[in-house]
Structures are given as structure tokens and as C-alpha cells.
Design an enzyme around this catalytic site. Sequence first.
Site, PDB file in Angstrom:
ATOM      1  N   ASP A  70       0.823  -1.208   0.000  1.00 43.12           N
ATOM      2  CA  ASP A  70       0.000   0.000   0.000  1.00 43.12           C
ATOM      3  C   ASP A  70       0.858   1.260   0.000  1.00 43.12           C
ATOM      4  O   ASP A  70       0.427   2.317  -0.467  1.00 43.12           O
ATOM      5  CB  ASP A  70      -0.930  -0.012   1.214  1.00 43.12           C
ATOM      6  CG  ASP A  70      -1.974   1.086   1.148  1.00 43.12           C
ATOM      7  OD1 ASP A  70      -2.318   1.513   0.031  1.00 43.12           O
ATOM      8  OD2 ASP A  70      -2.444   1.516   2.211  1.00 43.12           O
ATOM      9  N   ASP A  73       2.066   1.960  -4.057  1.00 40.16           N
ATOM     10  CA  ASP A  73       1.223   2.362  -5.190  1.00 40.16           C
ATOM     11  C   ASP A  73       1.121   3.885  -5.293  1.00 40.16           C
ATOM     12  O   ASP A  73       1.204   4.451  -6.387  1.00 40.16           O
ATOM     13  CB  ASP A  73      -0.161   1.705  -5.126  1.00 40.16           C
ATOM     14  CG  ASP A  73      -0.878   1.943  -3.817  1.00 40.16           C
ATOM     15  OD1 ASP A  73      -0.332   2.651  -2.950  1.00 40.16           O
ATOM     16  OD2 ASP A  73      -1.993   1.421  -3.650  1.00 40.16           O
ATOM     17  N   GLY A  74       0.982   4.541  -4.141  1.00 40.60           N
ATOM     18  CA  GLY A  74       0.945   6.000  -4.156  1.00 40.60           C
ATOM     19  C   GLY A  74       2.267   6.606  -4.586  1.00 40.60           C
ATOM     20  O   GLY A  74       2.303   7.592  -5.338  1.00 40.60           O
ATOM     21  N   ARG A  78       2.964   8.986  -7.979  1.00 37.92           N
ATOM     22  CA  ARG A  78       3.614  10.299  -7.996  1.00 37.92           C
ATOM     23  C   ARG A  78       4.878  10.283  -8.849  1.00 37.92           C
ATOM     24  O   ARG A  78       5.130  11.220  -9.611  1.00 37.92           O
ATOM     25  CB  ARG A  78       3.940  10.730  -6.566  1.00 37.92           C
ATOM     26  CG  ARG A  78       2.718  11.008  -5.703  1.00 37.92           C
ATOM     27  CD  ARG A  78       3.104  11.564  -4.358  1.00 37.92           C
ATOM     28  NE  ARG A  78       3.851  10.598  -3.559  1.00 37.92           N
ATOM     29  CZ  ARG A  78       3.296   9.702  -2.760  1.00 37.92           C
ATOM     30  NH1 ARG A  78       1.972   9.625  -2.675  1.00 37.92           N
ATOM     31  NH2 ARG A  78       4.039   8.876  -2.045  1.00 37.92           N
ATOM     32  N   THR A  84      -4.549   8.183 -10.987  1.00 35.79           N
ATOM     33  CA  THR A  84      -5.829   8.075 -11.694  1.00 35.79           C
ATOM     34  C   THR A  84      -6.978   7.952 -10.702  1.00 35.79           C
ATOM     35  O   THR A  84      -6.781   7.542  -9.556  1.00 35.79           O
ATOM     36  CB  THR A  84      -5.858   6.837 -12.614  1.00 35.79           C
ATOM     37  OG1 THR A  84      -5.648   5.650 -11.816  1.00 35.79           O
ATOM     38  CG2 THR A  84      -4.778   6.917 -13.691  1.00 35.79           C
ATOM     39  N   ASP A  95      -8.214  -1.576   0.548  1.00 33.94           N
ATOM     40  CA  ASP A  95      -8.015  -1.400   1.990  1.00 33.94           C
ATOM     41  C   ASP A  95      -9.243  -1.833   2.770  1.00 33.94           C
ATOM     42  O   ASP A  95      -9.148  -2.591   3.748  1.00 33.94           O
ATOM     43  CB  ASP A  95      -7.708   0.068   2.310  1.00 33.94           C
ATOM     44  CG  ASP A  95      -6.335   0.498   1.843  1.00 33.94           C
ATOM     45  OD1 ASP A  95      -5.472  -0.379   1.647  1.00 33.94           O
ATOM     46  OD2 ASP A  95      -6.117   1.714   1.680  1.00 33.94           O
TER      47      ASP A  95
END
Length: 230
Positions: A70, A73-74, A78, A84, A95
Amino acid sequence: MPSAKSSDLSPTKTNLESTTKQKVSVQDIFLYIPNLIGYLRIITAIISFLCMANHPVATLIFYGISGFLDAFDGYAARKFNQGTRFGAVLDMVTDRCATSSLIVYLGVLYPQYTVFWQILVSLDLSSHYMHMYAMLSAGSTSHKNVDETQSKLLSLYYNNRLVLFFVCLINELFYMAVYLHYYKFFWLGTVMLVASTPIWLFKQIANIIQLKNASLILARMDAHDHSKRD
């Protein structure tokens, strides 16, 4: 014969940019790196569900991998400019489904606390859904764009990536600790349960606050709309 101007012979910068830009297809969106990480999170989470009944160590490993991914992915979104709407919703849904599925199994292991588990699942799902819906309805580009005027606690929670990651991680550790405690894993179970309880409580308070704030945002929008009608 007059010579043509150089500006007439060569394409402008805008034309060059338009010709070099490639159209992004729906399939491209599904294959963006952060979304691929999201699919891997789903796969590892499902494997952990399949292991829950008989393989607590394997459950810990695969559920842990799903949660740990987790954080990436963020970062990938960036770094590669691949953020998206689909990815943001996929992240939140993954989550919520992972946490809810683990809590559901805790209801199997500890049936005497069934109502408690039901309340936790309901609070988690309702607070996050209403928060996301309220923020997007109010025109925000992301449910994480919370300023201090709405809530200082939620602003800290959502805008500080380190705080967000560790609170979510330790919240998951709490539920995993309850799971491991059933299988007599003292150090991984009982000790981790005690250590994670304060942050777990913080997360539940944050859920209640975001549920309240989301309700206020939606009610204010409704009041504004109905006032214009009258």
C-alpha cells in the site's frame, strides 16, 4: 518569387507537442504501474484469506505483503505521474475489503464479540465511503485533501503520508494480533496487540470524526441547494 517564412515551413512548438503526445487508452490506465501494484495487493490478500483457517504464519506473511504494498502504489503514482481516479478508488476499496474480511474472520474465531466486530466493519465502511463521497461532491480532486478548518486531526492524518501509512499499518497489526492471539502466538499476538491498541483507538476516533465531518459537508450542500429552490 518571394521566399517562404521560416515560421511557415517549420511546425510550431504546439504542433510538435500535439504530434508527439500519445493518446492514453483505457487499457493503458489498467496497466499503469500503481494499478498493477493494486492488483498484486488484491492477489496477496485473497491468498491470506485462503490461509486463515489453517495457516496463521502464511496468513501473516501474505496479509502483511498486501498491506506493505500500500505504501508503494501511491509512490509509484507520484513518481511516474500515473495518478488516476480508478487507482485512487481501487486503493481505498482494497483497503476496506482487506480489513473487513479479516474482521469477519475474527467474528468466526471470537463469536462472543460478534456485535463488536459488526460495529467496527460498519464504522470503517461508512466513514470512508461518506468521507470520499462528500469530498468529491464538494469539488475536491481527492478524498485526502483535508484542510485544518475541517479537522486538525484529519488534516494531520491524510496530509502527512508518514502518519497515514503508520496509522493504517498499526491498525491492521491490531486485527492481525487478535487473529494470532487465537492461535497462541504470544509474542506476535498478545504483545503486538497491547502495543498497537493506542494507535487502533486513534484510528477509530479518526473514523468517527470523518463520518461526522462528511455528514456536515453533505448536509450543508443540501441546505444550500434547498435554499436556492425556495
